[in-house]
Design a protein around this motif. Sequence first.
Motif, PDB file in Angstrom:
ATOM      1  N   LEU A  30     -49.585  -9.550 -17.563  1.00 49.17           N
ATOM      2  CA  LEU A  30     -49.256 -10.732 -16.758  1.00 49.17           C
ATOM      3  C   LEU A  30     -50.095 -10.760 -15.487  1.00 49.17           C
ATOM      4  CD1 LEU A  30     -47.532 -13.242 -16.252  1.00 49.17           C
ATOM      5  CD2 LEU A  30     -45.818 -11.751 -15.178  1.00 49.17           C
ATOM      6  N   LEU A  31     -50.227  -9.606 -14.842  1.00 49.19           N
ATOM      7  CA  LEU A  31     -51.057  -9.513 -13.638  1.00 49.19           C
ATOM      8  C   LEU A  31     -52.512  -9.829 -13.958  1.00 49.19           C
ATOM      9  CD1 LEU A  31     -51.390  -8.773 -10.647  1.00 49.19           C
ATOM     10  CD2 LEU A  31     -51.630  -6.374 -11.347  1.00 49.19           C
ATOM     11  N   THR A  32     -53.001  -9.261 -15.063  1.00 46.27           N
ATOM     12  CA  THR A  32     -54.389  -9.495 -15.468  1.00 46.27           C
ATOM     13  C   THR A  32     -54.628 -10.963 -15.788  1.00 46.27           C
ATOM     14  OG1 THR A  32     -54.473  -7.267 -16.412  1.00 46.27           O
ATOM     15  CG2 THR A  32     -56.200  -8.790 -17.082  1.00 46.27           C
ATOM     16  N   TYR A  33     -53.709 -11.568 -16.524  1.00 39.58           N
ATOM     17  CA  TYR A  33     -53.833 -12.984 -16.879  1.00 39.58           C
ATOM     18  C   TYR A  33     -53.817 -13.870 -15.634  1.00 39.58           C
ATOM     19  CZ  TYR A  33     -52.733 -17.501 -19.029  1.00 39.58           C
ATOM     20  OH  TYR A  33     -52.747 -18.815 -19.411  1.00 39.58           O
ATOM     21  N   THR A  34     -52.941 -13.543 -14.685  1.00 38.17           N
ATOM     22  CA  THR A  34     -52.864 -14.309 -13.435  1.00 38.17           C
ATOM     23  C   THR A  34     -54.166 -14.203 -12.649  1.00 38.17           C
ATOM     24  OG1 THR A  34     -50.475 -13.881 -13.326  1.00 38.17           O
ATOM     25  CG2 THR A  34     -51.551 -14.637 -11.307  1.00 38.17           C
ATOM     26  N   LEU A  35     -54.709 -12.992 -12.559  1.00 37.34           N
ATOM     27  CA  LEU A  35     -55.980 -12.796 -11.858  1.00 37.34           C
ATOM     28  C   LEU A  35     -57.119 -13.524 -12.561  1.00 37.34           C
ATOM     29  CD1 LEU A  35     -55.765  -8.997 -10.930  1.00 37.34           C
ATOM     30  CD2 LEU A  35     -55.706 -10.928  -9.352  1.00 37.34           C
ATOM     31  N   THR A  36     -57.109 -13.484 -13.903  1.00 35.63           N
ATOM     32  CA  THR A  36     -58.149 -14.169 -14.673  1.00 35.63           C
ATOM     33  C   THR A  36     -58.131 -15.667 -14.409  1.00 35.63           C
ATOM     34  OG1 THR A  36     -58.048 -12.501 -16.436  1.00 35.63           O
ATOM     35  CG2 THR A  36     -59.029 -14.638 -16.996  1.00 35.63           C
ATOM     36  N   GLY A  39     -59.061 -16.346 -10.642  1.00 32.41           N
ATOM     37  CA  GLY A  39     -60.486 -16.134 -10.369  1.00 32.41           C
ATOM     38  C   GLY A  39     -61.353 -17.235 -10.936  1.00 32.41           C
ATOM     39  N   ASN A  40     -61.084 -17.624 -12.182  1.00 28.92           N
ATOM     40  CA  ASN A  40     -61.894 -18.677 -12.811  1.00 28.92           C
ATOM     41  C   ASN A  40     -61.621 -20.048 -12.205  1.00 28.92           C
ATOM     42  OD1 ASN A  40     -63.608 -17.572 -15.109  1.00 28.92           O
ATOM     43  ND2 ASN A  40     -61.647 -16.620 -15.562  1.00 28.92           N
ATOM     44  N   ILE A  41     -60.381 -20.303 -11.791  1.00 24.62           N
ATOM     45  CA  ILE A  41     -60.071 -21.574 -11.127  1.00 24.62           C
ATOM     46  C   ILE A  41     -60.780 -21.651  -9.776  1.00 24.62           C
ATOM     47  CG2 ILE A  41     -58.212 -22.874  -9.988  1.00 24.62           C
ATOM     48  CD1 ILE A  41     -56.392 -21.979 -12.322  1.00 24.62           C
ATOM     49  N   PHE A  59     -73.448 -25.470 -13.075  1.00 23.25           N
ATOM     50  CA  PHE A  59     -72.788 -26.343 -14.048  1.00 23.25           C
ATOM     51  C   PHE A  59     -72.425 -25.543 -15.301  1.00 23.25           C
ATOM     52  CE2 PHE A  59     -73.371 -29.135 -17.822  1.00 23.25           C
ATOM     53  CZ  PHE A  59     -72.256 -29.937 -17.640  1.00 23.25           C
ATOM     54  N   PHE A  60     -73.375 -24.737 -15.779  1.00 24.57           N
ATOM     55  CA  PHE A  60     -73.090 -23.891 -16.944  1.00 24.57           C
ATOM     56  C   PHE A  60     -72.051 -22.825 -16.602  1.00 24.57           C
ATOM     57  CE2 PHE A  60     -77.638 -25.058 -18.047  1.00 24.57           C
ATOM     58  CZ  PHE A  60     -77.266 -26.022 -18.972  1.00 24.57           C
ATOM     59  N   LEU A  61     -72.112 -22.282 -15.394  1.00 22.36           N
ATOM     60  CA  LEU A  61     -71.136 -21.277 -14.974  1.00 22.36           C
ATOM     61  C   LEU A  61     -69.731 -21.871 -14.919  1.00 22.36           C
ATOM     62  CD1 LEU A  61     -70.269 -18.554 -13.889  1.00 22.36           C
ATOM     63  CD2 LEU A  61     -71.075 -19.255 -11.620  1.00 22.36           C
ATOM     64  N   SER A  62     -69.614 -23.113 -14.464  1.00 21.29           N
ATOM     65  CA  SER A  62     -68.291 -23.760 -14.432  1.00 21.29           C
ATOM     66  C   SER A  62     -67.738 -23.931 -15.844  1.00 21.29           C
ATOM     67  CB  SER A  62     -68.376 -25.112 -13.719  1.00 21.29           C
ATOM     68  OG  SER A  62     -69.131 -26.048 -14.465  1.00 21.29           O
ATOM     69  N   ASP A  68     -63.356 -19.381 -20.306  1.00 17.53           N
ATOM     70  CA  ASP A  68     -62.607 -18.130 -20.187  1.00 17.53           C
ATOM     71  C   ASP A  68     -61.113 -18.376 -20.002  1.00 17.53           C
ATOM     72  OD1 ASP A  68     -64.664 -16.335 -20.562  1.00 17.53           O
ATOM     73  OD2 ASP A  68     -65.194 -16.227 -18.452  1.00 17.53           O
ATOM     74  N   ILE A  69     -60.771 -19.418 -19.243  1.00 11.91           N
ATOM     75  CA  ILE A  69     -59.355 -19.757 -19.055  1.00 11.91           C
ATOM     76  C   ILE A  69     -58.725 -20.137 -20.396  1.00 11.91           C
ATOM     77  CG2 ILE A  69     -57.740 -21.379 -17.994  1.00 11.91           C
ATOM     78  CD1 ILE A  69     -59.745 -21.580 -15.643  1.00 11.91           C
TER      79      ILE A  69
END
Length: 313
Positions: A30-36, A39-41, A59-62, A68-69
Motif C-alpha cells: 500500500l505504501l509502495t503503491y501510494t508512493l508510485t 510520484g508519477n502524478i 511529453f514522452f516522459l509524461s 506506470d500509474i
Amino acid sequence: MGNWSTVTEFTLTAFPAFLELRILLFVVLLLTYTLTATGNIIILSLIWTDNRLQTPMYFFLSNLSFLDILFTTTIVPKLLACLLEEKKTIPFAGCIIQVYFYFFLGTVEFILLAVMSFDRYVAICNPLRYTIIMNSRTCLLLVLGCWLGAFLSVLVPIIVVTRLPYCSKEINHFFCGIAPLLQAACVDTHLIEKMNFLLSALVILSSLAFTTGSYTYIISTILRIPSAQGREKAFSTCASHITVVSITYRSNIFVYVRPNQNYSLNFDKIAAILITVVTPLLNPFIYSLRNEKVKEVLREAMDRIMSLILRKT
C-alpha cells in the motif's frame, strides 16, 4: 472438463498462509503503491504546468508516468484486497481483463521506451533539425502508434486464452497472467506457449535492439564532442532514460523471452513484483533525481507551496 463459458471465477493461491505476514505485505504494498501514484502524478503535473518542460522528451516522459500509474493499478489494488480477504478469488471476466491490460500496458511501455530513445537520437545526433523532425504532430503520432501497436499485438493471444478449457480453477499466482492460466488449462498448450514466446521476443527484443542501436549512435556522437562539459551535458539528457531501460528490460527478458513459460512460476512471482510494483515506483524518482531541469522545476514548485503555507499561517 471446464470450458470458457462455464468457468465463473478463479482462486488465486500464491499468498502467505500467516495473517501477520499478509498484513505486513499489505502495508508495504500500500505504501509502495501510494508512493508510485504520487510520484508519477507529480511528474505529470510538473510537465503539464511548466512551459520549460513542454518539449518532446518530457511529453514522452509524461506518457510513461501515466502508463506506470495504469500499469501498477491493473495489479496492485486487487492484490491488496486479496491479502486481507479470506476468499481470494477473481471472476473469469476480471481475470481476462487483468491479463489483457497487464500485457497491453507492458507492451506500450517497451515501444514507448524505444520511441524515447529515438527522440534522444534526433536531439543529439541531428540537433539542428530536432524541432522540425520531432514536431507536435510527429510526437502525437508516435505515442498513438505505441498504444495501437500494443493493442493489436496482444489481442490474439488473449482471445486464444479465453477459448481454452480449464481443468483447474486455481491460479498459481497472485494475479492473472498467461503462464499460470496455461498451467490451469486441460489441453496441450505448447503451441500457445511458442506463440506467446515469439510475440514477447518480437516486442521486447526488437524494441531493445532499436534502443541499443539508437544509443550506439548517440554515444559515438557524444564522444566526438570536443569539450568535456559538452559531453557531460549531452550525456546527462540520456542518463535517466538509460537507467530506466536497463531496469525494465532485465526482469522482463528473463520472465517472458523463453520458450517454456510454465517451468519457473515461483521465480516469476518475485520478478512480477519487480515489474509491477518496484519499476513503476523507481521511474519518477530516477527522472526527478537525475534530470536537472525536472529538479529545478520541482524545487521551484516546492518553494511556491511552502510560501503559500507560511503565508496562510
